[in-house]
Design an enzyme around this catalytic site. Structure first.
Site, short mmCIF file in Angstrom:
data_model
loop_
_atom_site.label_atom_id
_atom_site.label_comp_id
_atom_site.label_asym_id
_atom_site.label_seq_id
_atom_site.Cartn_x
_atom_site.Cartn_y
_atom_site.Cartn_z
CB CYS A 112 42.72 84.35 45.89
SG CYS A 112 44.43 84.05 46.32
CG HIS A 250 40.84 80.65 44.60
ND1 HIS A 250 41.82 80.78 43.64
CD2 HIS A 250 41.44 80.86 45.80
CE1 HIS A 250 42.97 81.05 44.24
NE2 HIS A 250 42.77 81.10 45.56
CG ASN A 280 46.38 80.08 45.48
OD1 ASN A 280 45.90 80.70 44.54
ND2 ASN A 280 46.12 80.38 46.74
#
Ligand code: ACO
EC number: 2.3.1.180
Length: 323
Positions: A112, A250, A280
């Protein structure tokens, strides 16, 4: 010399899957997902639609936004944990798809945190004069590595891609107004590698594997790591939460984002949130969010934008960019 953002772009697969649609297939509910994560829907790639296909479309949008020709790109750094193949790098498929056969293209894997790591990598190549123009891409098809029977993880992720075009430019040398990447800070700590991982791979199991996560453990570390690496950026530059025009984190979980912003005293109206619509998307989430905030007119030339990410490894990082 600074790495100045010339443009950004993104691409989301057509198919949208809502929480209600997931609740029809597994034991979950819209209420549980929204309350714990802020996610309402996510995009899922079609059969035969690969990470490189999403990346090429995002790159083309970024090139169009920047108003530059693909042939002027000398470096492609593509952050992904869901490459088309084990090798070659998905970046070379993107390079070929854009009709480029000079310069260098490679993948970078920091889960990520991938986009922040890729941005920092490209920035360093540009500032040393090695290349003049770069594409930094985050592209993922996490739907392919999810265990669709594990309700603790499959509701969290989505597919997508985003990209920015960077150019090495001489700046006047005024710390308060110089455009470009101001500073980047990257961290990792492999002691946490089993808290968020994929249980397959070419060397270990000769399978692709599925994403496994201890959600509570990730949550427990996230806010501290994120805020630490942002404080590093503030300390290195003398900037602070008030200097920031936009916070583009993020997009993993609204609760992590809210808690991080709160701890850093970043005003809620400066926070760009897309997790509700994208889920996500791992390395793609930051450039996707940047594209949304650019298109709707929030991020303007000269604005100071704070990026941060944390993910598997653990890896984590921050970047300050004057747009
Ligand atoms: N729907 C309904 N119930 C669920 C679901 C679901 N989708 N998933 C789990 N549950 C249940 C569990 O089975 C458990 O039930 P039980 O008490 O009967 O055993 C209960 O909900 C609580 O489970 P927890 O895992 O403890 O739930 P928690 O409150 O920790 O929320 C979550 C889970 C949302 C994953 C949270 O831990 C979290 O956000 N962690 C951060 C993880 C993250 O964002 N990762 C993204 C990748 S890393 C990154 O990008 C930063």
């Amino acid at each position: 010399i600074r790495s100045v953002v010339l443009g950004c772009g993104s691409y989301l697969p057509e198919q949208v899957v809502t929480n209600a649609q997931l609740a029809a297939r597994i034991d979950t509910s819209d209420e549980w997902i929204v309350q714990r994560t802020g996610i309402r829907e996510r995009h899922i790639a079609a059969e035969g639609e690969f990470t490189s296909h999403l990346a090429i479309k995002a790159a083309q949008a970024a090139l169009a936004d920047a108003g530059v020709d693909a042939q002027s790109i000398e470096l492609i750094v593509l952050a992904t944990s869901t490459p088309d193949n084990t090798f070659p790098a998905t970046a070379v498929a993107v390079q070929h798809g854009l009709g480029i056969n000079h310069g260098a293209a490679f993948d970078l894997q920091a889960v990520c945190s991938g986009f922040v790591f890729a941005l920092a990598t490209a920035d360093n190549f540009l500032r040393t004069g090695a290349y003049k123009r770069a594409l930094v891409i985050g592209a993922e098809t996490f739907s392919r590595i999810l265990d669709w029977n594990d309700r603790g993880t499959c509701v969290l992720f989505g597919d997508g891609a985003g990209a920015v075009v960077l150019e090495a430019q001489e700046q006047p040398g005024n710390a308060a107004t110089d455009r470009g990447v101001v500073t980047t800070h990257l961290r990792s700590d492999g002691r946490h590698k089993a808290k968020l991982f994929v249980d397959g791979g070419p060397s270990s199991t000769q399978t692709v594997g599925h994403l496994r996560m201890e959600g509570r453990e990730v949550f427990k570390h996230a806010v501290g790591m994120i805020t630490d690496v942002i404080v590093d950026a503030f300390n290195a530059t003398g900037l602070n939460a008030d200097s920031i025009d936009w916070f583009v984190p993020h997009q993993a979980n609204k609760r992590i984002i809210d808690a991080s912003a709160h701890k850093l005293h970043i005003a809620p109206e400066k926070v760009v949130l897309t997790v509700d619509r994208h889920g996500n998307t791992s390395a793609a989430s930051i450039p996707l969010a940047l594209s949304v905030a650019r298109k709707d007119g929030r991020i303007k030339k000269g604005d100071l934008v704070l990026l941060e990410a944390m993910g598997g490894g653990f890896t984590w990082g921050s970047a300050l960019v004057r747009w």
